[in-house]
Design an enzyme around this catalytic site. Sequence first.
Site, PDB file in Angstrom:
ATOM      1  N   CYS A   1       0.835  -1.201   0.000  1.00 30.05           N
ATOM      2  CA  CYS A   1       0.000   0.000   0.000  1.00 30.05           C
ATOM      3  C   CYS A   1       0.877   1.262   0.000  1.00 30.05           C
ATOM      4  O   CYS A   1       1.509   1.566  -0.997  1.00 30.05           O
ATOM      5  CB  CYS A   1      -0.979  -0.035   1.173  1.00 30.05           C
ATOM      6  SG  CYS A   1      -2.348   1.143   1.015  1.00 30.05           S
TER       7      CYS A   1
ATOM      8  N   HIS B   1      -3.534  -5.525   0.936  1.00 29.12           N
ATOM      9  CA  HIS B   1      -2.826  -5.785   2.190  1.00 29.12           C
ATOM     10  C   HIS B   1      -2.752  -7.289   2.492  1.00 29.12           C
ATOM     11  O   HIS B   1      -3.693  -7.854   3.049  1.00 29.12           O
ATOM     12  CB  HIS B   1      -3.538  -5.090   3.345  1.00 29.12           C
ATOM     13  CG  HIS B   1      -3.342  -3.619   3.399  1.00 29.12           C
ATOM     14  ND1 HIS B   1      -2.363  -3.025   4.173  1.00 29.12           N
ATOM     15  CD2 HIS B   1      -3.989  -2.606   2.768  1.00 29.12           C
ATOM     16  CE1 HIS B   1      -2.432  -1.705   4.025  1.00 29.12           C
ATOM     17  NE2 HIS B   1      -3.410  -1.428   3.175  1.00 29.12           N
TER      18      HIS B   1
ATOM     19  N   GLU C   1      -1.013  -8.708   4.812  1.00 24.11           N
ATOM     20  CA  GLU C   1      -0.963  -8.929   6.262  1.00 24.11           C
ATOM     21  C   GLU C   1      -2.358  -8.939   6.878  1.00 24.11           C
ATOM     22  O   GLU C   1      -2.549  -9.498   7.968  1.00 24.11           O
ATOM     23  CB  GLU C   1      -0.076  -7.867   6.931  1.00 24.11           C
ATOM     24  CG  GLU C   1      -0.707  -6.505   7.168  1.00 24.11           C
ATOM     25  CD  GLU C   1      -0.778  -5.621   5.933  1.00 24.11           C
ATOM     26  OE1 GLU C   1      -1.154  -4.446   6.080  1.00 24.11           O
ATOM     27  OE2 GLU C   1      -0.471  -6.104   4.816  1.00 24.11           O
TER      28      GLU C   1
END
EC number: 6.3.5.3
Length: 232
Positions: A86, A203, A205
């Site tokens: 990002c 994302h 994660e």
Amino acid sequence: MKIAILQFGGTNCDQDVLHVLKDVVGVDAETVWYKQEDLTGFDGVVVPGGFSYGDYLRAGAIAARTPIMNSVKKLAAEGKPVLGICNGFQILTEARVLEGALTTNEYPKFRCHWTNLRVETVDTPFTSKFRKGEVIRMPIAHMEGQFYAEEKTLAELDENEQVVFRYVDENGKVTDEANPNGSLENIAGIVNTSRNIFGLMPHPERASESILGSDDGLRVFESMVDYITENF
């Protein structure tokens, strides 16, 4: 093995990445404040998401010009992996280690929702655990995620198989409706020509544990760790 997670003023996804690397994948990782500058002893770098320096000037523009980025470039020149997520992707394009630019979303509003992605190549240190053509799910959360590059650059990215992920519908088809930000050719993530620097707007994660709704993103980190284990 030790992986550095960079922190700038305004970074806010560093602890999420730290949790995934240490508690889920099970490797040594450490947050590194941008003033530290020296990355000696690290085998890889993650530039996480957030709003570094409030996105002033342009998203990622100020962070890209901090001295620690010289150390990131040096580490990458050694073949070690660098992952930008990002705002991290924005920083890497601003630092000119990845092609193109990330601009304001086509419909200028903050987009925060799940997206479907198609894996375009598994020939990178970050996608070895995927299958080419498979459709995976990761969330996005950005205002400036529209990928732009000149026509010649786009052609080179396609020819060199540097496009890693594209936004698609649930059946894996590239459509305008599946494109959340107006990115050219529905591009969600790319690698450099050496393939060891990867930037993506979604994302991983936030999609690394099934309790979150998807663990597809975990394989990005597992692939990165496998690459380090095999090469450094």
